[in-house]
Design a protein around this motif. Structure first.
Motif, PDB file in Angstrom:
ATOM      1  N   ALA A  30       0.823  -1.207   0.000  1.00 55.76           N
ATOM      2  CA  ALA A  30       0.000   0.000   0.000  1.00 55.76           C
ATOM      3  C   ALA A  30       0.856   1.255   0.000  1.00 55.76           C
ATOM      4  O   ALA A  30       0.354   2.343   0.124  1.00 55.76           O
ATOM      5  CB  ALA A  30      -0.899  -0.011   1.225  1.00 55.76           C
ATOM      6  N   ALA A  31       2.168   1.070  -0.116  1.00 56.55           N
ATOM      7  CA  ALA A  31       3.070   2.225  -0.038  1.00 56.55           C
ATOM      8  C   ALA A  31       2.956   3.089  -1.292  1.00 56.55           C
ATOM      9  O   ALA A  31       2.450   2.653  -2.321  1.00 56.55           O
ATOM     10  CB  ALA A  31       4.499   1.742   0.127  1.00 56.55           C
ATOM     11  N   LEU A  32       3.441   4.318  -1.179  1.00 57.97           N
ATOM     12  CA  LEU A  32       3.403   5.231  -2.320  1.00 57.97           C
ATOM     13  C   LEU A  32       4.350   4.755  -3.400  1.00 57.97           C
ATOM     14  O   LEU A  32       5.460   4.312  -3.115  1.00 57.97           O
ATOM     15  CB  LEU A  32       3.822   6.629  -1.866  1.00 57.97           C
ATOM     16  N   ARG A  33       3.906   4.908  -4.640  1.00 62.50           N
ATOM     17  CA  ARG A  33       4.780   4.490  -5.748  1.00 62.50           C
ATOM     18  C   ARG A  33       5.780   5.590  -6.086  1.00 62.50           C
ATOM     19  O   ARG A  33       6.913   5.312  -6.438  1.00 62.50           O
ATOM     20  CB  ARG A  33       3.932   4.161  -6.971  1.00 62.50           C
ATOM     21  N   HIS A  34       5.312   6.815  -6.042  1.00 64.61           N
ATOM     22  CA  HIS A  34       6.179   7.942  -6.381  1.00 64.61           C
ATOM     23  C   HIS A  34       6.163   8.938  -5.225  1.00 64.61           C
ATOM     24  O   HIS A  34       5.467   9.963  -5.291  1.00 64.61           O
ATOM     25  CB  HIS A  34       5.707   8.615  -7.668  1.00 64.61           C
ATOM     26  N   PRO A  35       6.910   8.664  -4.172  1.00 68.45           N
ATOM     27  CA  PRO A  35       6.842   9.535  -2.984  1.00 68.45           C
ATOM     28  C   PRO A  35       7.247  10.972  -3.266  1.00 68.45           C
ATOM     29  O   PRO A  35       6.667  11.906  -2.718  1.00 68.45           O
ATOM     30  CB  PRO A  35       7.788   8.863  -1.992  1.00 68.45           C
ATOM     31  N   HIS A  36       8.237  11.158  -4.139  1.00 72.66           N
ATOM     32  CA  HIS A  36       8.680  12.528  -4.424  1.00 72.66           C
ATOM     33  C   HIS A  36       7.590  13.316  -5.133  1.00 72.66           C
ATOM     34  O   HIS A  36       7.369  14.484  -4.859  1.00 72.66           O
ATOM     35  CB  HIS A  36       9.944  12.516  -5.272  1.00 72.66           C
TER      36      HIS A  36
END
Lengths: 490, 230
Positions: free
Chosen positions: A341-347
């Motif tokens: 469920a983590a972000l794919r593109h955190p930046h």
């Protein structure tokens, strides 16, 4: 073995680091703080145009009208010194900051040391940092320093006696009087100088000659005064002209980011946090810290972060200087899974949040958290928890412990709508407000709530849940003698 | 090169010359995926949940029909599946008070003051594409502001969402989202007694009608499907 990195015309090179294209143009560096500013250092193109150190800027302009005159910048010299040390730390842990544009590396413990290859690597790294250097390698620091000064651009001293004999006598930096005497004697090289003999020189020229003799033979070694690896990577500039807006800074910031990323790469680190400081011509400095959600040294990513922030920044005073520092960290490995469920593109998400913040305000974006009070509509907006978003594999709290809702949810009117309420037998029977009017068909209440009686102002109100004749359900409350519509149940 | 005589050859040629087009043509299998809401009334009607990479519109023409309750239920579902919910609140009307902090910690709440601002916020979050579900709540926005939204805006959002795997649910007071793949109408009506009922009981009384469903070819399926859970 020791290696010395020497940056010729260091102050000038530091001033031109952000504009490397000027190296091939006539440029003069002046010391602006002196009562009568004079030229300190020059590019080769400026020398070819007939200029020399010690001239005034007016004389320089008279000889070469196209010359660019730069002033010394302490901030840029500091940044260039740090960049030089970063470069050196990539090759040896024992580094001495010998002087401006000079650093000495202890190469002890290197097995199968290939000096040529290492020298080329150092020079290439320096070029990436927009510094043109010279590298000398020898058996002791002093000899390596001599070698670095006369390298083109790399020199390995294998036969120290032969090397020293050919050097000019100026290389040991005698005083002007001493140099004059030696020239009158016809002594031009260190070979001729040392041939006079230590005792004879001491008798005729005194203690200074003995010190020069030590330098000229370069037989003694010394321990290095090692410096520590820097904890932050900083680039800075003091502008010659003030800027009214933040937009022109983007060009400089891009160069800063490039340099910082390069320096981070040299020590195998990534940027964990960026700190931007704007120095105004008057008024306090502006500082902003950028927490990087997933530490990186990607130039575009870091630059976009700064750009997004600067696009929304309004400054009250002209900008006089710019500092950017990066705190190094280690890259955090991330393994995406099937049920991740983590972000794919955190930046990108970080940037989106910055844009949303600019659009609606910092107190209108985030994750709500309920305050521990019974006061209605009490919550605070928290920043989005990036760490949780990046690493969460599962909820820490069992789902069956989540509180179940009771009744319909409220859509709040912020601020509450003032209303005129008609009461009968102390019950509301009709409402008139700016948006909702009508007769009340059913009312539950009053629910009396209050709190913070121990402080001023305390709060208290009388709430009613009402159903209008059109079927809509509202929450109505009375505070003092005033009535308000709190929201609609939906 | 031999002349192309039929559509199969033309497709092969296009696939060779423009690989991107081939990838695009393969996408419908992905697009058919749905995001299960955990609400029987919706999942049953839509055969699995809200469509991904598409816009779904939930029209709630009357107040007190349960649209805010659905938002809370969606948040609970995202929490249970370890995901995140983005809520673009067009009129800053969401009330977090009845929800506990565990649920709220899964919510990105963008509190807007007007429709234009909310549209920009939704645009940014859709372009970002990190959130699996975005709820765009325009239920309380003034009708005059909603009328001023040009149809092209919705088509633009549709194009953006097509390229992401985000599920976009728009809550509106009247049908207005051009290009919505699914349009649902909330027909339930609650009375004052509903305030004493539990969430589970209320959700089971939701009445949702499937008004429109577009296939990928752009055809509209029939309407008047009604799900009445419980």
């Amino acid at each position: 073995m020791f290696a010395v990195i020497h940056i010729p015309d260091f102050f000038l090179q530091a001033a031109l680091r952000l504009e490397p294209e000027l190296h091939s143009c006539p440029v003069a560096l002046v010391e602006a703080n002196l009562p009568k500013p004079v030229i300190l250092q020059l590019t080769q193109a400026a020398r070819d145009a007939g200029l020399s150190e010690g001239m005034t800027p007016t004389q320089a302009l008279a000889r070469c009208p196209v010359i660019a005159i730069k002033t010394r910048s302490v901030a840029q010299e500091t940044a260039a010194s740090e960049a030089l040390l970063d470069c050196a730390f990539a090759f040896s842990p024992c580094i001495e900051a010998t002087g401006p544009g000079l650093c000495t590396l202890d190469l002890k413990g290197f097995k199968d040391l290939c000096c040529d290859a290492m020298g080329k690597k150092i020079l290439n790294r320096l070029l990436q940092l927009h510094l043109a250097g010279q590298v000398g390698v020898a058996e002791n620091p002093l000899l390596a320093l001599h070698a670095a000064r006369f390298a083109h651009p790399f020199l390995l001293v294998e036969n120290s006696g032969e090397f020293l004999r050919a050097l000019p006598v100026e290389s040991v930096e005698p005083s002007r009087e001493m140099l004059s005497i030696l020239k009158k004697w016809g002594i031009h090289t260190l070979g001729a100088f040392t041939a006079l003999g230590q005792e004879a020189l001491g008798e005729r020229l005194g203690p200074e000659a003995l010190a020069l003799f030590e330098k000229a033979t370069a037989t003694a070694t010394r321990p290095l005064k090692c410096v520590h690896r820097p904890e932050t990577f900083e680039e800075a500039i003091d502008f010659e002209h003030e800027f009214e807006t933040a937009q022109p800074l983007l060009f400089v910031l891009r160069r800063f980011i490039e340099q910082i990323c390069l320096r981070l790469e040299m020590v195998y680190r990534v940027a964990d946090e960026l700190k931007l400081r704007l120095i105004f011509s008057d008024g306090p400095d502006y500082e902003h810290v950028f927490k990087i959600p997933a530490p990186t040294r990607q130039i575009d990513t870091l630059f976009r972060m700064l750009q997004t922030h600067l696009e929304t920044l309004q400054t009250a005073h002209p900008i006089r200087g710019l500092h950017l520092s990066a705190r190094p960290g280690r890259a955090t490995p991330q393994q995406l899974g099937l049920f991740e469920a983590a972000l794919r593109h955190p930046h990108q998400f970080y940037e989106t949040l910055a844009r949303l913040t600019a659009l609606v305000g910092s107190d209108h974006v985030g994750t709500p958290a309920i305050e521990p009070t019974y006061r209605p509509d009490s919550f605070r907006m928290q920043p989005v928890p990036f760490v949780a978003m990046l690493s969460e594999q599962g909820s820490t709290q069992p789902h069956d412990r989540m509180q179940a809702l009771q009744g319909l949810c409220l859509r709040r009117f912020r601020p509450p709508l003032p209303a005129q309420v008609e009461c009968s037998d102390r019950h509301p029977v009709a409402i008139q407000s700016a948006q909702f009017n009508g007769r009340v068909s059913k009312a539950n209440g009053p629910w009396l709530i209050s709190g913070n009686w121990w402080e001023h102002p305390s709060w208290g109100r009388e709430e009613w849940d009402i159903q209008m004749q059109d079927g809509n359900l509202y929450r109505l409350f009375q505070q003092g003698s005033d009535w308000f519509l709190d929201g609609v149940y939906d | 090169m031999q002349p192309i005589t039929n559509i199969v050859q033309l497709r092969q040629l296009l696939a060779e010359r423009f690989p991107a087009l081939r990838q695009f043509s393969e996408q419908p299998s992905l697009k058919a995926a749905s995001w299960p809401t955990g609400l029987a009334a919706i999942d049953h009607l839509l055969r699995g949940g809200l469509p991904k990479s598409a816009i779904s519109e939930l029209v709630s023409s009357q107040l007190s029909a349960g649209s805010a309750l659905i938002v809370a239920a969606l948040l609970r579902q995202t929490c249970q599946t370890n995901q995140w919910l983005g809520l673009v609140d067009g009129r800053d009307c969401f009330d977090p008070a009845p929800l506990d902090n565990t649920l709220l910690s899964r919510l990105l709440w963008v509190r807007c003051r007007e429709t234009k601002q909310a549209l920009k916020a939704a645009d940014l979050l859709l372009r970002d594409g990190n959130l699996p579900l975005l709820v765009f709540d325009l239920r309380l926005n003034p009708a005059a502001e909603l009328r001023r939204i040009p149809a092209t805006t919705w088509y633009r959002l549709q194009r953006i969402v097509e390229l992401a795997s985000t599920t976009l649910l728009v809550l509106t007071p009247r049908p207005m989202v051009q290009g919505a793949q699914v349009r649902l109408s909330l027909q339930s009506r609650f009375t004052l007694e509903a305030l004493m009922e539990t969430e589970e009981e209320l959700l089971s009384r939701l009445k949702i009608e499937l008004v429109q469903r577009r296939s990928f070819a752009g055809q509209q399926e029939g309407h008047a499907w009604i799900a009445e859970a419980g």
